[in-house]
Design a protein around this motif. Structure first.
Motif, PDB file in Angstrom:
ATOM      1  N   LEU A 161       4.578  13.382  -3.268  1.00  0.00           N
ATOM      2  CA  LEU A 161       5.246  11.994  -3.397  1.00  0.00           C
ATOM      3  C   LEU A 161       5.325  12.013  -5.141  1.00  0.00           C
ATOM      4  O   LEU A 161       4.464  12.059  -5.600  1.00  0.00           O
ATOM      5  CB  LEU A 161       4.427  11.100  -2.954  1.00  0.00           C
ATOM      6  N   PRO A 163       8.049   9.826  -7.851  1.00  0.00           N
ATOM      7  CA  PRO A 163       9.124   8.678  -8.226  1.00  0.00           C
ATOM      8  C   PRO A 163      10.544   9.311  -7.816  1.00  0.00           C
ATOM      9  O   PRO A 163      10.884  10.314  -8.060  1.00  0.00           O
ATOM     10  CB  PRO A 163       9.316   8.308  -9.857  1.00  0.00           C
ATOM     11  N   GLY A 164      11.143   8.455  -6.940  1.00  0.00           N
ATOM     12  CA  GLY A 164      12.206   8.957  -6.360  1.00  0.00           C
ATOM     13  C   GLY A 164      12.461   9.972  -5.083  1.00  0.00           C
ATOM     14  O   GLY A 164      13.449  10.305  -4.592  1.00  0.00           O
ATOM     15  N   GLY A 165      11.279  10.324  -4.552  1.00  0.00           N
ATOM     16  CA  GLY A 165      11.252  10.944  -3.195  1.00  0.00           C
ATOM     17  C   GLY A 165      10.012  11.953  -3.139  1.00  0.00           C
ATOM     18  O   GLY A 165       9.150  11.959  -3.997  1.00  0.00           O
ATOM     19  N   ASP A 193       2.054  -2.614  -1.703  1.00  0.00           N
ATOM     20  CA  ASP A 193       3.125  -2.114  -2.566  1.00  0.00           C
ATOM     21  C   ASP A 193       2.601  -2.013  -4.116  1.00  0.00           C
ATOM     22  O   ASP A 193       3.219  -1.446  -4.781  1.00  0.00           O
ATOM     23  CB  ASP A 193       3.965  -3.235  -2.647  1.00  0.00           C
ATOM     24  N   THR A 205       4.235   5.792 -10.571  1.00  0.00           N
ATOM     25  CA  THR A 205       5.029   4.785 -10.127  1.00  0.00           C
ATOM     26  C   THR A 205       4.131   4.242  -9.000  1.00  0.00           C
ATOM     27  O   THR A 205       2.935   4.105  -9.193  1.00  0.00           O
ATOM     28  CB  THR A 205       6.105   5.457  -8.970  1.00  0.00           C
ATOM     29  N   THR A 209       7.631   0.247  -5.508  1.00  0.00           N
ATOM     30  CA  THR A 209       8.817   0.658  -6.247  1.00  0.00           C
ATOM     31  C   THR A 209       9.621   1.449  -5.526  1.00  0.00           C
ATOM     32  O   THR A 209      10.751   1.506  -5.404  1.00  0.00           O
ATOM     33  CB  THR A 209       8.420   1.489  -7.556  1.00  0.00           C
ATOM     34  N   GLU A 210       8.828   2.646  -4.787  1.00  0.00           N
ATOM     35  CA  GLU A 210       9.499   3.517  -3.962  1.00  0.00           C
ATOM     36  C   GLU A 210      10.103   3.063  -2.493  1.00  0.00           C
ATOM     37  O   GLU A 210      10.834   3.743  -1.728  1.00  0.00           O
ATOM     38  CB  GLU A 210       8.546   4.636  -3.800  1.00  0.00           C
ATOM     39  N   ARG A 211       9.097   2.139  -1.790  1.00  0.00           N
ATOM     40  CA  ARG A 211       9.248   1.608  -0.533  1.00  0.00           C
ATOM     41  C   ARG A 211      10.687   1.446  -0.043  1.00  0.00           C
ATOM     42  O   ARG A 211      11.137   1.701   0.988  1.00  0.00           O
ATOM     43  CB  ARG A 211       8.243   0.596  -0.328  1.00  0.00           C
ATOM     44  N   HIS A 213      13.353   2.851  -0.723  1.00  0.00           N
ATOM     45  CA  HIS A 213      14.142   3.947  -0.644  1.00  0.00           C
ATOM     46  C   HIS A 213      13.747   4.892   0.266  1.00  0.00           C
ATOM     47  O   HIS A 213      14.556   5.956   0.387  1.00  0.00           O
ATOM     48  CB  HIS A 213      13.876   4.681  -2.144  1.00  0.00           C
ATOM     49  N   TRP A 217      15.802   8.346   1.311  1.00  0.00           N
ATOM     50  CA  TRP A 217      15.320   9.715   1.380  1.00  0.00           C
ATOM     51  C   TRP A 217      15.755  10.290   2.706  1.00  0.00           C
ATOM     52  O   TRP A 217      16.081  11.567   2.767  1.00  0.00           O
ATOM     53  CB  TRP A 217      13.767   9.647   1.091  1.00  0.00           C
TER      54      TRP A 217
END
Length: 222
Positions: A161, A163-165, A193, A205, A209-211, A213, A217
């Protein structure tokens, strides 16, 4: 306890390490090697016992980071070569015990002393880390989760995992689905979170922040 002003999680190869003081645990992050790998030195502040996550490259840099206090154990998050390039020398120089998931030990050219499976406890002195097995980037990828007393969770994710995917799954849809399902079930569904994510490359990250998205993904397939 939150990150102090001196800690951003941003490190560069050849630059200084970043240090973060948590309740019970000192975290030192350094970037090494041609692939900008992150290595993390975790130290129990009560006992001084230490664990290195990914002896990735630049053994001299890592040995300088470890210093005279020594090293008890080193965990390899997965078998890709850029995550164990300095492992043999670090182990030889420190006598550290090696840890990895059994599914990935065949690809790590240093014998694994202690196999670690999903749900296992990894202790660093008085600090308890929980292993999460995440299939997809490799069959034996591991993440480690620390629940800071009275604070947030912290998770070291290797290449599962970022940042971003999620990590690369080599164009295999089934592996991508397995990895995203595992990350959702093993991390996002059970941690808050404010959980801080320390990946195998690049900047840190949080799960918050990622949830938002996650659906994006899954739709894009990588």
């Amino acid at each position: 306890m939150t990150a102090g002003p001196a800690y951003s999680g941003d490190v560069t190869v050849g630059g200084p390490p970043a240090r973060r003081e948590l309740r019970g645990l000192r975290v030192t992050k350094v970037a090494v090697g041609a692939y900008d790998n992150n290595a993390y030195l975790l130290e129990c502040t009560a006992t001084g016992e230490r664990l290195l996550i990914d002896a990735a490259a630049e053994p001299d840099t890592l040995l300088d980071l470890i210093g005279p206090a020594g090293l008890g154990r080193v965990l390899t998050t997965h078998f890709h070569f850029d995550h164990w390039g300095a492992l043999a020398e670090v182990v030889e120089r420190t006598g550290a015990t090696t840890l990895a998931h059994p599914a990935d030990t065949v690809g790590i050219p240093v014998p694994t002393d202690t196999p670690v499976r999903g749900g296992d406890e990894v202790r660093v002195g008085e600090v308890l880390l929980r292993a999460v097995h995440l299939v997809g980037h490799t069959l034996g990828s591991l993440a480690l989760v620390y629940g800071e007393p009275g604070g947030a969770h912290h998770v070291w994710t290797g290449d599962a995992l970022f940042p971003g995917g999620v990590g690369k799954t080599h164009g295999e849809p089934a592996l991508f689905t397995a990895l995203l399902d595992g990350v959702e079930a093993g991390l996002f569904d059970v941690l808050g979170d404010d959980t801080w994510v320390y990946p195998g490359h690049g900047r840190d990250t949080t799960l918050g922040t990622e949830r938002p998205h996650l659906p994006e993904w899954r739709e894009r397939g990588w």
